[in-house]
Design a protein around this motif. Structure first.
Motif, mmCIF file in Angstrom:
data_model
loop_
_atom_site.group_PDB
_atom_site.id
_atom_site.type_symbol
_atom_site.label_atom_id
_atom_site.label_comp_id
_atom_site.label_asym_id
_atom_site.label_seq_id
_atom_site.Cartn_x
_atom_site.Cartn_y
_atom_site.Cartn_z
ATOM 1 N N CYS A 164 -1.053 6.596 -6.880
ATOM 2 C CA CYS A 164 -1.515 5.812 -7.535
ATOM 3 C C CYS A 164 -1.095 4.820 -7.292
ATOM 4 O O CYS A 164 -2.456 3.651 -7.611
ATOM 5 C CB CYS A 164 -0.478 6.104 -9.115
ATOM 6 S SG CYS A 164 -1.268 8.078 -10.195
ATOM 7 N N CYS A 165 -0.229 4.522 -7.188
ATOM 8 C CA CYS A 165 -0.340 2.406 -6.676
ATOM 9 C C CYS A 165 -1.616 2.042 -5.034
ATOM 10 O O CYS A 165 -1.633 1.140 -5.187
ATOM 11 C CB CYS A 165 1.298 2.728 -6.360
ATOM 12 S SG CYS A 165 1.700 0.606 -5.897
ATOM 13 N N LEU A 166 -1.027 3.342 -4.520
ATOM 14 C CA LEU A 166 -1.979 2.551 -3.461
ATOM 15 C C LEU A 166 -3.491 2.678 -3.618
ATOM 16 O O LEU A 166 -4.378 1.843 -3.370
ATOM 17 C CB LEU A 166 -2.226 3.244 -2.233
ATOM 18 C CG LEU A 166 -0.685 3.671 -1.228
ATOM 19 C CD1 LEU A 166 -0.574 4.797 -0.384
ATOM 20 C CD2 LEU A 166 -0.675 2.339 -0.719
ATOM 21 N N LEU A 167 -4.400 3.865 -4.275
ATOM 22 C CA LEU A 167 -5.162 3.939 -5.399
ATOM 23 C C LEU A 167 -5.856 2.608 -5.899
ATOM 24 O O LEU A 167 -7.015 1.411 -6.196
ATOM 25 C CB LEU A 167 -5.350 4.782 -5.790
ATOM 26 C CG LEU A 167 -5.570 5.747 -5.093
ATOM 27 C CD1 LEU A 167 -5.825 7.118 -5.773
ATOM 28 C CD2 LEU A 167 -6.886 5.701 -4.112
ATOM 29 N N GLU A 168 -4.988 2.156 -6.472
ATOM 30 C CA GLU A 168 -4.935 0.801 -7.406
ATOM 31 C C GLU A 168 -4.486 -0.957 -6.663
ATOM 32 O O GLU A 168 -5.260 -1.695 -6.941
ATOM 33 C CB GLU A 168 -3.899 0.308 -8.641
ATOM 34 C CG GLU A 168 -3.487 -0.305 -9.518
ATOM 35 C CD GLU A 168 -2.703 -0.576 -10.534
ATOM 36 O OE1 GLU A 168 -2.000 -1.260 -10.933
ATOM 37 O OE2 GLU A 168 -2.974 0.120 -11.522
ATOM 38 N N GLU A 169 -3.948 -0.752 -5.900
ATOM 39 C CA GLU A 169 -4.012 -1.733 -4.417
ATOM 40 C C GLU A 169 -4.967 -1.904 -3.562
ATOM 41 O O GLU A 169 -5.687 -2.940 -3.090
ATOM 42 C CB GLU A 169 -2.924 -1.767 -4.069
ATOM 43 C CG GLU A 169 -1.316 -1.833 -4.689
ATOM 44 C CD GLU A 169 -1.598 -3.426 -5.556
ATOM 45 O OE1 GLU A 169 -1.828 -4.301 -5.066
ATOM 46 O OE2 GLU A 169 -1.155 -3.166 -7.087
ATOM 47 N N ALA A 170 -5.728 -0.726 -3.180
ATOM 48 C CA ALA A 170 -6.224 -1.251 -2.091
ATOM 49 C C ALA A 170 -7.700 -0.579 -2.497
ATOM 50 O O ALA A 170 -7.891 -0.492 -3.841
ATOM 51 C CB ALA A 170 -5.673 0.124 -0.871
ATOM 52 N N VAL A 171 -8.556 -0.832 -2.248
ATOM 53 C CA VAL A 171 -10.463 -1.143 -2.403
ATOM 54 C C VAL A 171 -11.100 0.154 -1.397
ATOM 55 O O VAL A 171 -11.030 0.700 -0.101
ATOM 56 C CB VAL A 171 -10.925 -1.719 -1.923
ATOM 57 C CG1 VAL A 171 -12.546 -1.808 -2.134
ATOM 58 C CG2 VAL A 171 -10.596 -3.347 -2.959
ATOM 59 N N ALA A 249 -0.470 -1.255 1.183
ATOM 60 C CA ALA A 249 -1.912 -1.094 1.170
ATOM 61 C C ALA A 249 -2.831 -2.187 1.227
ATOM 62 O O ALA A 249 -3.966 -2.840 1.607
ATOM 63 C CB ALA A 249 -2.384 -1.199 -0.490
ATOM 64 N N GLU A 250 -2.182 -3.811 1.194
ATOM 65 C CA GLU A 250 -3.112 -4.795 2.114
ATOM 66 C C GLU A 250 -3.785 -5.317 3.367
ATOM 67 O O GLU A 250 -4.351 -5.387 3.686
ATOM 68 C CB GLU A 250 -1.974 -6.013 1.378
ATOM 69 C CG GLU A 250 -2.916 -7.418 2.026
ATOM 70 C CD GLU A 250 -1.679 -8.503 1.762
ATOM 71 O OE1 GLU A 250 -2.462 -9.849 1.595
ATOM 72 O OE2 GLU A 250 -1.464 -8.921 0.269
ATOM 73 N N TYR A 251 -2.002 -4.648 4.345
ATOM 74 C CA TYR A 251 -2.091 -5.127 5.658
ATOM 75 C C TYR A 251 -3.154 -3.803 6.106
ATOM 76 O O TYR A 251 -3.211 -4.045 7.557
ATOM 77 C CB TYR A 251 -0.729 -5.223 6.174
ATOM 78 C CG TYR A 251 -0.427 -6.456 5.546
ATOM 79 C CD1 TYR A 251 -1.444 -7.615 5.717
ATOM 80 C CD2 TYR A 251 0.687 -6.039 4.765
ATOM 81 C CE1 TYR A 251 -1.125 -9.023 5.239
ATOM 82 C CE2 TYR A 251 1.380 -7.855 4.538
ATOM 83 C CZ TYR A 251 0.220 -9.218 4.164
ATOM 84 O OH TYR A 251 0.892 -10.119 3.687
ATOM 85 N N PHE A 252 -2.791 -3.138 5.642
ATOM 86 C CA PHE A 252 -3.631 -1.292 6.355
ATOM 87 C C PHE A 252 -4.593 -0.667 5.567
ATOM 88 O O PHE A 252 -5.469 0.389 6.376
ATOM 89 C CB PHE A 252 -1.925 -0.282 6.774
ATOM 90 C CG PHE A 252 -1.279 -0.789 7.435
ATOM 91 C CD1 PHE A 252 -1.281 0.206 9.435
ATOM 92 C CD2 PHE A 252 0.387 -1.288 7.633
ATOM 93 C CE1 PHE A 252 -0.503 -0.129 10.443
ATOM 94 C CE2 PHE A 252 0.736 -1.148 8.225
ATOM 95 C CZ PHE A 252 0.448 -0.860 9.939
ATOM 96 N N GLY A 253 -4.904 -0.851 4.053
ATOM 97 C CA GLY A 253 -5.841 -0.379 3.797
ATOM 98 C C GLY A 253 -6.639 -0.912 4.146
ATOM 99 O O GLY A 253 -7.786 -0.765 3.473
ATOM 100 N N CYS A 254 -7.065 -2.132 4.681
ATOM 101 C CA CYS A 254 -8.188 -3.078 4.370
ATOM 102 C C CYS A 254 -9.345 -2.239 5.727
ATOM 103 O O CYS A 254 -10.031 -2.202 5.708
ATOM 104 C CB CYS A 254 -7.904 -4.209 5.309
ATOM 105 S SG CYS A 254 -7.358 -4.346 6.441
#
Length: 325
Positions: A164-171, A249-254
């Motif tokens: 849930c946290c990852l889905l909220e933070e990443a796009v 999420a910020e550095y890999f989720g992109c």
């Protein structure tokens, strides 16, 4: 129309005419629908209950959703066949046909399975297409899905809260990308705070690390981004765990799922778990937590990571390794 031919013992294209017959038992008398089906080879007929069982058995064999599973969806979300058909953009009698013997297409079957497994996806569908159904049907179904969502919220595991946290933070996270982000979060949590975030084991599949329970939950999205409720539903995560997840999420989720897959293929935990497995072959070999501990501790030491924001150095290092050999 597709029907089960008792003589051919398979589903065939038939012309069907419904008749009403009297079914009698010792206790009561009831009407039953008889649907004679005439295929290209034989003429066969039978009562609808037998037909439905035969069709359900056949559907199970070829992995199509069964009629009883469709009925469970309708009950779960308090929605009728016609309004659900309209919400899905289908003809209004489509679900009625599927519930009484017609075979759904593979795509339609997968859509119904997704709705059954993912209340958040159904709620999104309901909200975006509510103009297609009556106001009464909309409000009844909305109340039902909110009740389902409430029950699910109470049942979230620590790993599901991390999702849930990852889905909220990443796009626009796809199922493939989500698996890799969970793996990185688990590894860096151990490296920075000396304990893992959740207890589930990770398996070394051909496309990289996979948490099987999460795979089963989101598999029907395929290569599409996960449409999940992104509300804050991770009350059991510590401040430190949230920081790790946000940094991952910020550095890999992109990056896309395929890029993340290649990144994990460069790392020792996945490679060690598959050392005795042929390239591209299926495997459920567990990536040992000890292996992850050693590897991510060495990564932190290599880049002299002090803050979680330093995680970006590892992402850049993996990209450098992938593209500049």
């Amino acid at each position: 129309m597709m029907r089960f031919c008792k003589n051919c013992k398979e589903i065939k294209s038939c012309s069907v005419q419904s008749e009403t017959a009297i079914k009698k038992s010792r206790d009561n008398t009831a009407d039953a629908v008889r649907e004679p089906g005439y295929c290209c080879t034989f003429a066969s007929e039978g009562y609808l209950p037998a037909l439905r069982k035969a069709c359900d058995d056949y559907r199970e064999t070829i992995k199509l959703i069964k009629a009883e599973e469709i009925e469970e969806i309708l009950k779960k979300y308090d929605i009728g066949k016609r309004p659900l058909s309209l919400l899905l953009g289908w003809k209004e009698n489509t679900l009625t046909r599927y519930a009484t013997g017609d075979l759904p297409t593979k795509d339609y079957s997968e859509m119904l399975k997704l709705i059954s497994q993912n209340a958040a996806y159904y709620q999104n569908l309901l909200e975006h297409h509510k103009e297609k159904i009556s106001l009464e049907a909309y409000h009844k179904s909305l109340a039902a899905v909110k009740e389902v969502m409430g029950r699910k919220e109470e049942e979230l595991s620590k790993m599901e809260e991390a999702v849930c946290c990852l889905l909220e933070e990443a796009v626009e996270i796809t199922p493939l990308a989500l698996q890799k982000l969970l793996y990185f979060a688990q590894g860096f949590q151990k490296a920075f705070h000396s304990e893992f975030m959740f207890e589930e084991d990770c398996e070394a599949w051909s496309h990289g690390p996979v948490y099987r329970r999460i795979y089963e939950k989101y598999r029907n999205y395929g290569y599409l981004p996960i449409e999940e409720d992104r509300q804050n539903r991770y009350s059991h995560l510590s401040k430190e765990e949230k920081e790790i997840l946000k940094a991952v999420a910020e550095y890999f989720g992109c990056y896309s799922g395929k890029v993340l897959e290649r990144m994990t293929h460069e790392e020792e935990p996945w490679r060690n778990a598959r050392r005795n497995t042929d390239e591209g072959a299926s495997s459920s070999e567990v990536i040992q937590k000890e292996s992850m501990t050693r590897y991510f501790s060495s990564v932190r030491e290599k880049y002299n990571m002090i803050n979680v924001s330093d995680i970006k150095e590892h992402a850049l290092g993996l990209l450098e390794k992938m593209y500049h050999r």
